[in-house]
Design an enzyme around this catalytic site. Structure first.
Site, mmCIF file in Angstrom:
data_model
loop_
_atom_site.group_PDB
_atom_site.id
_atom_site.type_symbol
_atom_site.label_atom_id
_atom_site.label_comp_id
_atom_site.label_asym_id
_atom_site.label_seq_id
_atom_site.Cartn_x
_atom_site.Cartn_y
_atom_site.Cartn_z
ATOM 1 N N ARG A 78 -17.220 11.123 0.095
ATOM 2 C CA ARG A 78 -17.377 11.911 1.307
ATOM 3 C C ARG A 78 -17.594 13.399 1.263
ATOM 4 O O ARG A 78 -18.106 13.983 2.141
ATOM 5 C CB ARG A 78 -16.334 11.480 2.442
ATOM 6 C CG ARG A 78 -16.506 10.267 2.881
ATOM 7 C CD ARG A 78 -15.320 9.680 3.649
ATOM 8 N NE ARG A 78 -14.052 9.781 2.848
ATOM 9 C CZ ARG A 78 -12.877 9.394 3.191
ATOM 10 N NH1 ARG A 78 -12.714 8.861 4.569
ATOM 11 N NH2 ARG A 78 -11.731 9.271 2.387
ATOM 12 N N HIS A 93 -9.734 -5.722 -16.329
ATOM 13 C CA HIS A 93 -9.937 -4.907 -17.398
ATOM 14 C C HIS A 93 -9.110 -5.625 -18.825
ATOM 15 O O HIS A 93 -9.520 -5.167 -19.832
ATOM 16 C CB HIS A 93 -9.441 -3.432 -17.249
ATOM 17 C CG HIS A 93 -8.269 -3.283 -17.269
ATOM 18 N ND1 HIS A 93 -7.422 -3.239 -16.199
ATOM 19 C CD2 HIS A 93 -7.561 -2.803 -18.297
ATOM 20 C CE1 HIS A 93 -6.364 -2.682 -16.536
ATOM 21 N NE2 HIS A 93 -6.194 -2.470 -17.662
ATOM 22 N N LYS A 137 -10.156 -5.775 -23.248
ATOM 23 C CA LYS A 137 -9.482 -5.195 -24.272
ATOM 24 C C LYS A 137 -9.928 -5.915 -25.654
ATOM 25 O O LYS A 137 -9.965 -7.185 -25.469
ATOM 26 C CB LYS A 137 -8.012 -5.329 -24.250
ATOM 27 C CG LYS A 137 -7.308 -4.557 -22.973
ATOM 28 C CD LYS A 137 -6.098 -4.887 -23.137
ATOM 29 C CE LYS A 137 -5.113 -3.800 -21.932
ATOM 30 N NZ LYS A 137 -5.036 -2.585 -22.331
ATOM 31 N N GLU A 181 5.546 -2.013 -19.318
ATOM 32 C CA GLU A 181 5.444 -0.750 -19.243
ATOM 33 C C GLU A 181 6.763 0.150 -19.216
ATOM 34 O O GLU A 181 7.753 -0.504 -18.680
ATOM 35 C CB GLU A 181 4.929 -0.654 -17.742
ATOM 36 C CG GLU A 181 3.516 -1.237 -17.685
ATOM 37 C CD GLU A 181 2.829 -0.923 -16.330
ATOM 38 O OE1 GLU A 181 2.081 -0.118 -16.060
ATOM 39 O OE2 GLU A 181 3.144 -1.906 -15.587
ATOM 40 N N HIS A 207 -3.981 -10.242 -14.488
ATOM 41 C CA HIS A 207 -4.234 -10.017 -16.109
ATOM 42 C C HIS A 207 -3.166 -11.186 -16.747
ATOM 43 O O HIS A 207 -3.578 -11.551 -18.008
ATOM 44 C CB HIS A 207 -3.258 -8.624 -16.643
ATOM 45 C CG HIS A 207 -3.863 -7.413 -15.846
ATOM 46 N ND1 HIS A 207 -5.214 -7.436 -15.533
ATOM 47 C CD2 HIS A 207 -3.360 -6.466 -15.094
ATOM 48 C CE1 HIS A 207 -5.293 -6.267 -15.036
ATOM 49 N NE2 HIS A 207 -4.326 -5.790 -14.675
HETATM 50 P P1 NAP Z 1 -8.813 7.415 -5.268
HETATM 51 O O1 NAP Z 1 -8.172 8.104 -6.290
HETATM 52 O O2 NAP Z 1 -7.758 7.390 -3.797
HETATM 53 O O3 NAP Z 1 -10.175 7.510 -4.874
HETATM 54 C C1 NAP Z 1 -10.688 7.030 -3.828
HETATM 55 C C2 NAP Z 1 -12.406 7.382 -3.936
HETATM 56 O O4 NAP Z 1 -13.003 6.866 -2.957
HETATM 57 C C3 NAP Z 1 -12.478 8.776 -3.868
HETATM 58 O O5 NAP Z 1 -13.588 9.294 -4.669
HETATM 59 C C4 NAP Z 1 -12.777 8.852 -2.376
HETATM 60 O O6 NAP Z 1 -13.452 10.211 -2.222
HETATM 61 C C5 NAP Z 1 -13.831 7.628 -2.122
HETATM 62 N N1 NAP Z 1 -13.655 7.206 -0.425
HETATM 63 C C6 NAP Z 1 -12.641 6.843 0.081
HETATM 64 N N2 NAP Z 1 -12.878 6.462 1.113
HETATM 65 C C7 NAP Z 1 -14.401 6.816 1.384
HETATM 66 C C8 NAP Z 1 -15.354 6.635 2.262
HETATM 67 N N3 NAP Z 1 -15.255 6.049 3.495
HETATM 68 N N4 NAP Z 1 -16.654 6.741 1.886
HETATM 69 C C9 NAP Z 1 -17.091 7.145 0.511
HETATM 70 N N5 NAP Z 1 -16.125 7.504 -0.424
HETATM 71 C C10 NAP Z 1 -14.689 7.139 0.131
HETATM 72 O O7 NAP Z 1 -8.539 5.597 -5.583
HETATM 73 P P2 NAP Z 1 -8.596 5.256 -7.082
HETATM 74 O O8 NAP Z 1 -6.938 5.389 -7.733
HETATM 75 O O9 NAP Z 1 -9.501 5.653 -7.933
HETATM 76 O O10 NAP Z 1 -8.608 3.696 -6.855
HETATM 77 C C11 NAP Z 1 -9.872 3.403 -6.360
HETATM 78 C C12 NAP Z 1 -9.908 1.594 -6.307
HETATM 79 O O11 NAP Z 1 -9.609 1.006 -7.619
HETATM 80 C C13 NAP Z 1 -8.587 1.080 -5.476
HETATM 81 O O12 NAP Z 1 -8.862 0.115 -4.998
HETATM 82 C C14 NAP Z 1 -7.475 0.777 -6.709
HETATM 83 O O13 NAP Z 1 -6.647 -0.044 -6.341
HETATM 84 C C15 NAP Z 1 -8.415 0.340 -7.832
HETATM 85 N N6 NAP Z 1 -7.818 0.611 -9.193
HETATM 86 C C16 NAP Z 1 -7.480 1.991 -9.759
HETATM 87 C C17 NAP Z 1 -7.097 2.073 -10.895
HETATM 88 C C18 NAP Z 1 -6.804 3.421 -11.448
HETATM 89 O O14 NAP Z 1 -6.033 3.335 -12.407
HETATM 90 N N7 NAP Z 1 -6.613 4.482 -10.402
HETATM 91 C C19 NAP Z 1 -6.881 1.074 -11.806
HETATM 92 C C20 NAP Z 1 -7.217 -0.059 -11.252
HETATM 93 C C21 NAP Z 1 -7.767 -0.627 -10.049
HETATM 94 P P3 NAP Z 1 -13.494 11.068 -0.723
HETATM 95 O O15 NAP Z 1 -11.952 10.867 -0.163
HETATM 96 O O16 NAP Z 1 -13.890 12.389 -1.008
HETATM 97 O O17 NAP Z 1 -14.323 10.105 0.210
#
Ligand code: NAP
Length: 484
Positions: free
Chosen positions: A43, A172, A176, A210, A234
């Site tokens: 956004r 993921h 691996k 971990e 996993h």
């Molecule tokens: P995050 O850091 O909170 O990022 C969320 C992203 O989504 C940001 O780019 C945010 O940008 C965007 N977003 C949120 N609401 C939006 C909307 N209404 N329209 C457009 N864009 C929107 O979350 P994350 O850690 O990257 O995780 C994302 C997903 O992957 C989650 O479901 C998480 O459980 C999963 N996941 C994450 C990891 C990890 O290592 N981080 C690992 C495995 C799975 P804006 O707020 O600027 O829109």
């Protein structure tokens, strides 16, 4: 082959920590098909140049060997674009449509790196905008729901607009190298197959440990817990890779059919028996790597009364001809003594002893997943003690270190998976029925805990979990590797 990769959540943690470095590695290795576009979506109001600057600055935080040189980044940055779009606003999808129509790429990958609460809306809106053609592939990140019902809801919403072969559900761990080598070890070699069964194997142990705590994700983790975060996906995928029958070929559905059979054969414990076979734990303050760390309930974002488990140890069996009666143990947790993931395949004792062997010494195959990646075969041989009496065995092991052998040729998990999505290879992705079956198996455990007023068993950070986990495996006459 031209491709557009649309990264929903293109400014988020997952995007910059995992996906961009993986895409860059593929670019550096020359395996990313030429002429692609990577379109970050969020956004924020960013120009392409600002998005490139953002990604460039984020690369300073990734491992040194995965960082691009300035020249490499300049070339990679040409692929990067940004689109401001609010995924909850139907009108915004028209802008995405326009951007994609400019190019008519052969393949369009939509990667949902956003909260799963948005998945259903995104699917509906992509279809409403006509962005669900045959060239579209959708990538879904975990967690896909928090129980069977919510998982089904997402799967149904996605299947309404795309066919199963267009849906790439990421686990993921399957990307691996060590896990792919587990498939190679079992199905590319004839050596182990004759002994890979109940007659020769006494028990199998899967450990995913971990050292880290919940870091900045306390609020998310407190709603999730170790069973949902690690076991449902996993650990059960690892168990499937270990226990499945040889698939008839290497095609995605042949592999997934066999994994599904394992999940369907998992023994289900009655609520009365569950406490004997499943241990839930939660860490208290302790010491990790010589540093004092707080307990789980003191972590930011965590409810101070939380009963969320940060540790699970469980015992299961697979009710089929190959594995009947062989216990499979799964153990995973945060703030444990080491960061390591490995599988121990323990073989039965020699049927008739003509040598003196140390008590409990048997053959073991250890599959190291992280931080090392390789296989160790533990055997018994006549060692130094032999000088004295000529009959005493000592443990020795063959050590196959894949990192040393294959070194820089190794492809990281997200790099492998992203390349497979672009190429349309589904082998390393999870089918909806596998996911649903895994939820069906963990749900009674979640239900049992919901009805249990007792707190999880506590363990000090920096240890191997609550003593009950050792007692559980000791009841069968076995031990975890660090205790044997
Ligand atoms: P995050 O850091 O909170 O990022 C969320 C992203 O989504 C940001 O780019 C945010 O940008 C965007 N977003 C949120 N609401 C939006 C909307 N209404 N329209 C457009 N864009 C929107 O979350 P994350 O850690 O990257 O995780 C994302 C997903 O992957 C989650 O479901 C998480 O459980 C999963 N996941 C994450 C990891 C990890 O290592 N981080 C690992 C495995 C799975 P804006 O707020 O600027 O829109």
């Amino acid at each position: 082959m031209s491709f557009d990769l649309v990264l929903f959540g293109g400014t988020g943690d997952l995007a910059w920590r995992k996906l961009m470095p993986a895409l860059f590695q593929a670019f550096r290795h020359g395996t990313l098909p030429a002429g692609g576009r990577i379109i970050g979506v969020a956004r924020d109001d960013l120009s392409d140049a600002q998005y490139r600057d953002l990604i460039r600055s984020r690369f300073d935080e990734v491992d040194l060997n995965k960082r691009p040189t300035p020249e490499e980044f300049e070339r990679f940055a040409q692929l990067l674009h940004f689109l401001r779009l609010d995924l909850s606003k139907p009108a915004d999808y028209e802008r995405l449509k326009k951007l994609l129509e400019e190019r008519q790429a052969d393949t369009v990958v939509m990667y949902l790196a956003t909260a799963p609460t948005l998945f259903t809306t995104v699917c509906e809106q992509l279809a409403a905008a006509g962005l669900n053609g045959a060239n579209v592939r959708l990538v879904l990140e975990k967690p896909l729901g928090h129980d069977l019902a919510s998982n089904r809801e997402i799967n149904e919403a996605v299947r309404k607009v795309l066919s199963e072969k267009q849906i790439f559900r990421i686990d993921h761990y399957l990307g691996k190298p060590a896990v792919q080598n587990l498939f190679a070890m079992r199905f590319g070699n004839a050596l182990f197959e004759p002994v890979w069964r109940r007659e020769h194997i006494s028990n199998i142990q899967i450990t995913i440990a971990e050292e880290l705590g919940v870091e900045k994700r306390g609020a998310f983790y407190d709603q999730t817990g170790a069973l949902r975060d690690m076991v449902q996906n996993h650990a059960l995928q690892l168990l499937c890779a270990l226990a499945m029958e040889p698939p008839i070929n290497a095609h995605a559905d042949a592999i997934r059919d066999e994994k599904l059979k394992v999940l369907r054969s998992l023994k289900r414990w009655t609520p009365e028996a569950l406490d004997q076979h499943v241990v839930r734990g939660q860490y208290t303050a302790g010491t990790v790597d010589g540093k004092a760390v707080p307990g789980y309930r003191e972590e930011p974002g965590v409810d101070p009364q939380s009963s969320t488990e940060t540790f699970v140890a469980l015992r299961t069996e697979i009710a089929n001809w190959r594995w009947a009666g062989v216990p499979f143990y799964i153990r995973t947790g945060k703030r444990l003594a080491e960061r390591e993931a490995h599988i121990e395949v323990n073989f039965r004792e020699a049927p008739h002893a003509i040598f003196n062997a140390p008590a409990g010494a048997t053959n073991r195959l250890v599959i190291n997943l992280q931080p090392r990646d390789g296989v160790e075969l533990h055997m018994l041989a006549l060692g130094q003690e032999n000088r004295r009496n000529g009959h005493t065995l000592a443990p020795v092991h063959l050590d196959l270190d894949f990192d040393k052998r294959f070194g820089s040729e190794r492809v990281g998990a997200y790099e492998r998976l992203l390349l497979d999505v672009i190429a349309g290879r589904l082998n390393l992705f999870v089918r909806s029925d596998e996911q649903e079956e895994a939820w069906r198996w963990v749900e009674p455990i979640l239900e049992h805990w919901r009805n249990d007023a007792r707190d999880p068993r506590s363990y000090a950070a920096g240890t191997w979990g609550p003593p009950a986990a050792s007692a559980m495996i000791a009841r069968d006459g076995f031990c975890w590797p660090e205790e044997c």
